[in-house]
Design an enzyme around this catalytic site. Sequence first.
Site, PDB file in Angstrom:
ATOM      1  N   GLU A 164       0.598  -1.207  -0.116  1.00 12.52           N
ATOM      2  CA  GLU A 164      -0.019  -0.158   0.085  1.00 12.52           C
ATOM      3  C   GLU A 164       0.811   1.339  -0.109  1.00 12.52           C
ATOM      4  OE1 GLU A 164      -2.882  -0.048   3.205  1.00 12.52           O
ATOM      5  OE2 GLU A 164      -3.863  -1.994   2.141  1.00 12.52           O
ATOM      6  N   GLU A 362      -5.283  -8.770   1.146  1.00  8.94           N
ATOM      7  CA  GLU A 362      -5.750  -8.534   2.498  1.00  8.94           C
ATOM      8  C   GLU A 362      -7.347  -8.223   2.166  1.00  8.94           C
ATOM      9  OE1 GLU A 362      -4.531  -4.938   4.627  1.00  8.94           O
ATOM     10  OE2 GLU A 362      -2.454  -5.485   4.196  1.00  8.94           O
TER      11      GLU A 362
END
Length: 462
Positions: A164, A362
């Site tokens: 991220e 995720e």
Amino acid sequence: MAFTFPNNFTWGVATASYQVEGASEEDGRVPSIWDTFCQRPGTIADGSSGRNACDEYHRYPEDIDLMKRLGVTAYRLSIAWPRIVTEDGTVNLAGIDHYRRLLETLRKADIKPVVTLYHWDLPQYLQDKGGWARRDTALRFADYVGCLADAFGTQVDTWTTLNEPWCSAYLGYGSGVHAPGIQDYEQALKAVHHLNLAHGLAAKTIHEQLGDDTRVSVTLNLSVDIAQSQAPEDIAAKKRMDLIANEVFLEPMLEGRYNPEIAEATKDITDWGFVEDGDLETIHQPIAALGLNYYSTKHVRRRQNPETETARNAMPAQEDVEVLPPEGELTAMGWNQEPAALKRTLIDLGKRFPDIELMITENGSAWDDAVTADPSAPHGKIVHDPQRVAYMRAHLKAVAEAIDAGASVTGYFTWSLLDNFEWALGYTKRFGIIRVDYDTQERIWKDSALEYRRIIKANAIE
């Protein structure tokens, strides 16, 4: 009707070093930006830190045993850069030895290590020199990655360069709600580019040292933006969100270019002079898989009044974009649930990048859990979490539908194995399928863990 996943489908759980390890001052680990950030008053919701977290640094054999009982075939973990390289550039052998033991234990349990090389815990000594806003940090990252490639080699199944980078850049250097807590969008955009460069340098280093067939990936938290209407101004608002949040990573990493509209949209913030000749060629490295972290969506429209304080504090070039309040049943994070958008995103990515595997690295939800006595459960306790079970099932069905529609999705990692330190929210939110009693470090099963085990065993979702 049940959907059966491919026989080689990867079932995994995920964590991150600063969120679970603890032992922040042991075995030569140096401070990270999160250690420093947590010491600043008011930065963490409950005033906590990752100093102890889930103590996985010492308890990883217990947690790997949990993984075996769940039946997962892969563990997505991250390595803490501050455990590996000291300020003078010396490699900390105690840190190397710890992760070598962890990787060996996973291999003995027939669990594939999927290793994230950077999950936000930058050594503080590099931030003191400018952090990700400085080009040299990307070069130091390549040195660190080369050290890991040399130390671990084929023990790692998949090397994930970054987790991220959107958060690292925009939350760390733009809004300042994450470490290092800087509020300067020029630095944020420099960080975007230097994180892209770090990805490319890392991928190149791994392939040079371990061979072109070595599996390299990157994990992005793409903003799944949905135009509130088909009006041209709302479509334009979605495109602007996509441009600054998503394309600024996707295009350089996977297509070798920056969309010229990015520089035009952010010209009042910076001139992008930090992009040097050859950078895009370096960033655009072959990867085996693109990881997607997916939780919720954003419905957007053109902002009616761009002169408000909210607009002035918006991300770069998004002053005229309004994100609407989420609707429906919200998780404890205040996030909506829209699994159909996950299906669409996977199908679209599969069509756009047909030669790259997609992995859900995720996906999960936070809820306010409570422990219930149950003599039949391990240790006589269990957590009933029907909302998390429903969320998991709905999103796995979306993954299955995307695969059925032709998307090359090869794995799913639930977030998270354990309740853990949830960054600026401290320990106030619980994402784990295994509950952690932070006072005793006891691990307590939840219904979602039992359901995940059942799905994995069946390799199917109804």
